[in-house]
Design a protein around this motif. Sequence first.
Motif, mmCIF file in Angstrom:
data_model
loop_
_atom_site.group_PDB
_atom_site.id
_atom_site.type_symbol
_atom_site.label_atom_id
_atom_site.label_comp_id
_atom_site.label_asym_id
_atom_site.label_seq_id
_atom_site.Cartn_x
_atom_site.Cartn_y
_atom_site.Cartn_z
ATOM 1 N N ASP A 174 -5.337 -8.687 -11.316
ATOM 2 C CA ASP A 174 -6.046 -7.432 -10.701
ATOM 3 C C ASP A 174 -5.887 -7.432 -9.187
ATOM 4 O O ASP A 174 -5.768 -6.281 -8.648
ATOM 5 C CB ASP A 174 -7.399 -7.080 -11.299
ATOM 6 C CG ASP A 174 -7.474 -6.764 -12.880
ATOM 7 O OD1 ASP A 174 -6.399 -6.645 -13.294
ATOM 8 O OD2 ASP A 174 -8.517 -6.841 -13.520
ATOM 9 N N LYS A 175 -6.033 -8.719 -8.806
ATOM 10 C CA LYS A 175 -6.150 -8.744 -7.077
ATOM 11 C C LYS A 175 -4.950 -9.348 -6.609
ATOM 12 O O LYS A 175 -4.800 -9.645 -5.760
ATOM 13 C CB LYS A 175 -7.246 -9.767 -6.781
ATOM 14 C CG LYS A 175 -8.695 -9.015 -6.757
ATOM 15 C CD LYS A 175 -9.555 -9.976 -5.773
ATOM 16 C CE LYS A 175 -10.824 -9.356 -5.405
ATOM 17 N NZ LYS A 175 -11.821 -10.217 -4.631
ATOM 18 N N ARG A 176 -3.624 -9.151 -7.581
ATOM 19 C CA ARG A 176 -2.373 -9.535 -7.191
ATOM 20 C C ARG A 176 -2.349 -11.010 -6.864
ATOM 21 O O ARG A 176 -1.796 -11.560 -5.939
ATOM 22 C CB ARG A 176 -1.850 -8.898 -5.886
ATOM 23 C CG ARG A 176 -1.965 -7.254 -5.927
ATOM 24 C CD ARG A 176 -0.987 -6.754 -7.024
ATOM 25 N NE ARG A 176 -0.801 -5.299 -7.159
ATOM 26 C CZ ARG A 176 -1.776 -4.641 -7.928
ATOM 27 N NH1 ARG A 176 -2.345 -5.073 -8.797
ATOM 28 N NH2 ARG A 176 -1.525 -3.181 -8.072
ATOM 29 N N ALA A 222 -4.467 -12.848 -5.439
ATOM 30 C CA ALA A 222 -5.136 -13.324 -4.077
ATOM 31 C C ALA A 222 -5.747 -14.716 -4.295
ATOM 32 O O ALA A 222 -6.546 -14.706 -5.184
ATOM 33 C CB ALA A 222 -5.683 -12.337 -3.460
ATOM 34 N N SER A 236 -0.741 -12.920 -3.572
ATOM 35 C CA SER A 236 -0.661 -11.978 -2.395
ATOM 36 C C SER A 236 -1.586 -12.502 -1.180
ATOM 37 O O SER A 236 -1.841 -11.619 -0.212
ATOM 38 C CB SER A 236 -1.190 -10.491 -2.823
ATOM 39 O OG SER A 236 -2.698 -10.891 -3.086
ATOM 40 N N ALA A 269 -4.488 -15.132 0.729
ATOM 41 C CA ALA A 269 -5.660 -15.695 0.720
ATOM 42 C C ALA A 269 -6.627 -14.329 0.247
ATOM 43 O O ALA A 269 -6.159 -13.224 0.688
ATOM 44 C CB ALA A 269 -6.289 -16.179 2.134
ATOM 45 N N ASP A 270 -7.660 -14.633 -0.393
ATOM 46 C CA ASP A 270 -8.492 -13.378 -0.726
ATOM 47 C C ASP A 270 -9.249 -12.851 0.468
ATOM 48 O O ASP A 270 -10.162 -13.249 0.962
ATOM 49 C CB ASP A 270 -9.546 -13.853 -2.066
ATOM 50 C CG ASP A 270 -10.396 -12.800 -2.530
ATOM 51 O OD1 ASP A 270 -10.457 -11.762 -1.747
ATOM 52 O OD2 ASP A 270 -10.724 -12.706 -3.795
ATOM 53 N N ILE A 271 -8.612 -11.737 1.030
ATOM 54 C CA ILE A 271 -9.470 -11.274 2.039
ATOM 55 C C ILE A 271 -10.912 -10.904 1.978
ATOM 56 O O ILE A 271 -11.563 -10.804 3.096
ATOM 57 C CB ILE A 271 -8.517 -9.913 2.491
ATOM 58 C CG1 ILE A 271 -7.023 -10.524 2.879
ATOM 59 C CG2 ILE A 271 -8.800 -9.398 3.812
ATOM 60 C CD1 ILE A 271 -6.002 -9.467 3.181
ATOM 61 N N PRO A 276 1.815 -11.623 6.699
ATOM 62 C CA PRO A 276 1.145 -10.681 7.524
ATOM 63 C C PRO A 276 0.025 -10.886 8.838
ATOM 64 O O PRO A 276 -0.806 -10.365 8.958
ATOM 65 C CB PRO A 276 0.546 -9.525 6.549
ATOM 66 C CG PRO A 276 0.428 -10.195 5.151
ATOM 67 C CD PRO A 276 1.359 -11.404 5.421
ATOM 68 N N ARG A 298 7.949 -7.237 5.396
ATOM 69 C CA ARG A 298 7.892 -7.771 4.272
ATOM 70 C C ARG A 298 9.639 -7.387 4.098
ATOM 71 O O ARG A 298 10.220 -6.714 4.373
ATOM 72 C CB ARG A 298 7.420 -6.872 3.029
ATOM 73 C CG ARG A 298 5.966 -7.160 2.838
ATOM 74 C CD ARG A 298 5.471 -6.491 1.664
ATOM 75 N NE ARG A 298 4.260 -5.769 2.025
ATOM 76 C CZ ARG A 298 3.850 -4.522 1.596
ATOM 77 N NH1 ARG A 298 4.675 -4.161 0.710
ATOM 78 N NH2 ARG A 298 2.681 -4.472 1.768
HETATM 79 N N1 COA Z 1 -7.008 -10.250 -0.797
HETATM 80 C C1 COA Z 1 -7.937 -9.593 -1.482
HETATM 81 N N2 COA Z 1 -7.524 -8.537 -2.251
HETATM 82 C C2 COA Z 1 -6.568 -8.440 -2.713
HETATM 83 C C3 COA Z 1 -5.437 -8.822 -1.713
HETATM 84 C C4 COA Z 1 -5.748 -10.023 -1.063
HETATM 85 N N3 COA Z 1 -4.941 -10.649 -0.396
HETATM 86 N N4 COA Z 1 -4.319 -8.389 -2.147
HETATM 87 C C5 COA Z 1 -4.501 -7.534 -3.088
HETATM 88 N N5 COA Z 1 -5.860 -7.359 -3.298
HETATM 89 C C6 COA Z 1 -6.423 -6.233 -4.103
HETATM 90 C C7 COA Z 1 -6.573 -5.108 -3.369
HETATM 91 O O1 COA Z 1 -7.632 -5.031 -2.382
HETATM 92 C C8 COA Z 1 -6.895 -4.220 -4.802
HETATM 93 O O2 COA Z 1 -8.227 -4.110 -4.863
HETATM 94 P P1 COA Z 1 -8.797 -2.800 -5.741
HETATM 95 O O3 COA Z 1 -8.137 -2.792 -7.171
HETATM 96 O O4 COA Z 1 -10.262 -3.266 -5.881
HETATM 97 O O5 COA Z 1 -8.674 -1.687 -4.671
HETATM 98 C C9 COA Z 1 -5.929 -4.767 -5.948
HETATM 99 O O6 COA Z 1 -5.703 -6.136 -5.255
HETATM 100 C C10 COA Z 1 -4.432 -4.265 -5.845
HETATM 101 O O7 COA Z 1 -3.906 -4.110 -4.619
HETATM 102 P P2 COA Z 1 -3.457 -2.955 -4.092
HETATM 103 O O8 COA Z 1 -3.171 -2.666 -2.548
HETATM 104 O O9 COA Z 1 -3.878 -1.490 -4.683
HETATM 105 O O10 COA Z 1 -1.682 -3.046 -4.924
HETATM 106 P P3 COA Z 1 -0.339 -2.607 -4.434
HETATM 107 O O11 COA Z 1 0.444 -2.954 -5.437
HETATM 108 O O12 COA Z 1 -0.403 -1.098 -3.887
HETATM 109 O O13 COA Z 1 -0.241 -3.545 -3.094
HETATM 110 C C11 COA Z 1 -0.168 -5.610 -1.738
HETATM 111 C C12 COA Z 1 -0.315 -5.036 -3.219
HETATM 112 C C13 COA Z 1 -0.211 -7.335 -1.995
HETATM 113 C C14 COA Z 1 1.192 -5.505 -1.022
HETATM 114 C C15 COA Z 1 -1.619 -5.210 -1.066
HETATM 115 O O14 COA Z 1 -2.651 -5.227 -2.027
HETATM 116 C C16 COA Z 1 -1.728 -6.193 0.297
HETATM 117 O O15 COA Z 1 -1.089 -5.766 1.087
HETATM 118 N N6 COA Z 1 -2.571 -7.050 0.232
HETATM 119 C C17 COA Z 1 -2.774 -7.729 1.303
HETATM 120 C C18 COA Z 1 -1.705 -8.932 1.526
HETATM 121 C C19 COA Z 1 -2.263 -9.606 2.766
HETATM 122 O O16 COA Z 1 -2.530 -9.259 3.908
HETATM 123 N N7 COA Z 1 -2.106 -11.229 2.639
HETATM 124 C C20 COA Z 1 -2.317 -12.183 3.570
HETATM 125 C C21 COA Z 1 -3.748 -12.609 3.342
HETATM 126 S S1 COA Z 1 -4.050 -13.916 4.693
#
Ligand code: COA
Length: 272
Positions: free
Chosen positions: A33-35, A37, A74, A76-78, A145, A179
């Motif tokens: 659900d959080k990809r 993370a 995806s 670290a968990d931001i 990123p 990406r």
């Molecule tokens: N940390 C925390 N939560 C994350 C996450 C991360 N790295 N990546 C994804 N999630 C969460 C989203 O906040 C979302 O939560 P929600 O359903 O409560 O809103 C859920 O996962 C799904 O993500 P979403 O963005 O809706 O899916 P997507 O398929 O459109 O995009 C990503 C996926 C991975 C491209 C996008 O979520 C993203 O850019 N994530 C951050 C990546 C990042 O910066 N990583 C480096 C961290 S150091």
Amino acid sequence: MLDTPRNETAYADGKILKAITEGVGVVTFNNPDKRNAMSLEMWEGLGQALTALRDDPDVRVVVLVGAGDKAFVSGADISQFEKTRHNAAASEEYSKKSDAQRALLANYPKPTIACIRGFCLGGGMQVAMLTDIRIAAEDSQFGIPAAKLGIAYGYDGLRNLVSLVGPSWARLIMYTGMRIPSAEALRIGLVDRVLPNDELWEATMEIARTISGNAPLAIKAAKITIAQVLKDPAGRDMAAIKQIGLECMDSEDFREGRRAFMEKRKPKFQGK
Ligand code: COA
């Protein structure tokens, strides 16, 4: 969903899973659900799963995979950053907790494979680059990123990136936070093989099973020697290379390998 083995042990509240099948250890990042993370708890769970598989004599190779079809990891968990990584001092503490698990993977004595489908970003790239081999599905995307978040990626992560793709691509990836798709990742050497999505898991397991059927000491010798090649000349442990080479040549498995060849049968290796 990948058809991963079911005999699982759970860590980090089920967000890290460990299973063993046919001599292959499988670690699953399980927070789709959080990809997938990575929270700090997941880093700790990853360490526990890797330690258990390292110490299990039945396991000869480890595959890391993400649950679901959307992400390997995806990053670290931001959502934890505001509390645990909001400034330099907090970040030092945060790094200490995940550094130990990364060091475990960096110095892992058994071969490791990242099986990547979907997003492989930031800390996910760090994990994938710490494994020995990266196999990706056609629909994967790779990126770091850090510049979009305002964080530094650190020496080890960048050293691995530069050694895989060279300094120029490393700069392009880091400066833009872009990406890149699997085909480009393959072309620049970030991943080793790209497969159709529905063939990824079986093809990765096929490689893992092949490794697991080969002579463990010979694989260990390759792993040790390649790791030393990547070090600065002054830091290279040539004695370790010599030692594992001697161990191989004196091993039961070398005897078995020679005999099996002459007897036209499949060798049965024991790792000694
Ligand atoms: N940390 C925390 N939560 C994350 C996450 C991360 N790295 N990546 C994804 N999630 C969460 C989203 O906040 C979302 O939560 P929600 O359903 O409560 O809103 C859920 O996962 C799904 O993500 P979403 O963005 O809706 O899916 P997507 O398929 O459109 O995009 C990503 C996926 C991975 C491209 C996008 O979520 C993203 O850019 N994530 C951050 C990546 C990042 O910066 N990583 C480096 C961290 S150091």
